[in-house]
Design a protein around this motif. Structure first.
Motif, PDB file in Angstrom:
ATOM      1  N   UNK A 114       1.236  -0.911   0.128  1.00  0.00           N
ATOM      2  CA  UNK A 114       0.290  -0.445   0.165  1.00  0.00           C
ATOM      3  C   UNK A 114       0.800   1.195  -0.107  1.00  0.00           C
ATOM      4  N   UNK A 115       0.407   2.338  -0.539  1.00  0.00           N
ATOM      5  CA  UNK A 115       1.391   3.416  -0.790  1.00  0.00           C
ATOM      6  C   UNK A 115       0.371   4.656  -0.560  1.00  0.00           C
ATOM      7  N   UNK A 116       0.730   5.609   0.274  1.00  0.00           N
ATOM      8  CA  UNK A 116      -0.016   6.779   0.969  1.00  0.00           C
ATOM      9  C   UNK A 116      -0.765   7.572  -0.644  1.00  0.00           C
ATOM     10  N   UNK A 117      -1.991   8.137  -1.213  1.00  0.00           N
ATOM     11  CA  UNK A 117      -2.376   8.489  -1.759  1.00  0.00           C
ATOM     12  C   UNK A 117      -1.333   9.954  -1.973  1.00  0.00           C
ATOM     13  N   UNK A 118      -1.961  10.969  -0.873  1.00  0.00           N
ATOM     14  CA  UNK A 118      -1.327  11.872  -0.751  1.00  0.00           C
ATOM     15  C   UNK A 118       0.442  11.381  -0.644  1.00  0.00           C
ATOM     16  N   UNK A 119       1.332  12.597  -2.126  1.00  0.00           N
ATOM     17  CA  UNK A 119       2.903  11.940  -2.428  1.00  0.00           C
ATOM     18  C   UNK A 119       3.276  13.257  -1.325  1.00  0.00           C
TER      19      UNK A 119
END
Length: 141
Positions: A45-50
């Motif tokens: 999983x990777x945060x949507x907020x970059x």
């Protein structure tokens, strides 16, 4: 706290430091997306907020990262204070056992870094590689 060190890995500096204990923000509250929903090993999983380090709740972590950038660039590499360093992107990756990010390059970065917020003893096998294109005088990254 241990002493900051640089290791000459592939003739490129690798800065390693234990930044000590610090309050961790609630990473559960962030929105995440699956990087590869097939269930393969790259399905973390990777945060949507970059730009998580620009969020108010991550301000103290932003300060830690900037302190380390200053230590690395100014104190160890001797980069002039006239050169400005800033964070272009920052995100959270969440991995389960067996997951990995795979080889990749951050093309928009002069310096890339990793700060572990939460790990167990069997995690964090960070592997560096050098692409053959990095051997030319002006590589793409």
């Amino acid at each position: 706290m241990s002493k900051p060190m640089i290791f000459p890995l592939f003739s490129a500096p690798l800065y390693v430091n234990n930044v000590g204990d610090f309050p961790r923000p609630d990473i559960e509250a962030l929105e995440y997306t699956s990087t590869m929903p097939t269930g393969e090993s790259f399905n973390f999983l990777s945060s949507v907020d970059k730009n998580v380090l620009h969020r108010p709740e991550f301000q103290h972590i932003h300060e830690i990262v900037m302190r380390e950038i200053e230590m690395y660039t100014r104190e160890l590499l001797g980069v002039s204070r006239s050169v400005e360093f800033y964070i272009t992107n920052s995100w959270i990756n969440r991995h389960k056992p067996g997951h990995s990010a795979g080889a990749h390059v951050h093309h928009n970065s002069l310096i890339s870094g990793v700060l572990y917020l939460k790990t167990n003893e069997r995690s964090g096998d960070l592997v560096f590689h050098r692409d053959v294109l990095s051997l030319i005088p002006f590589p793409p990254a």
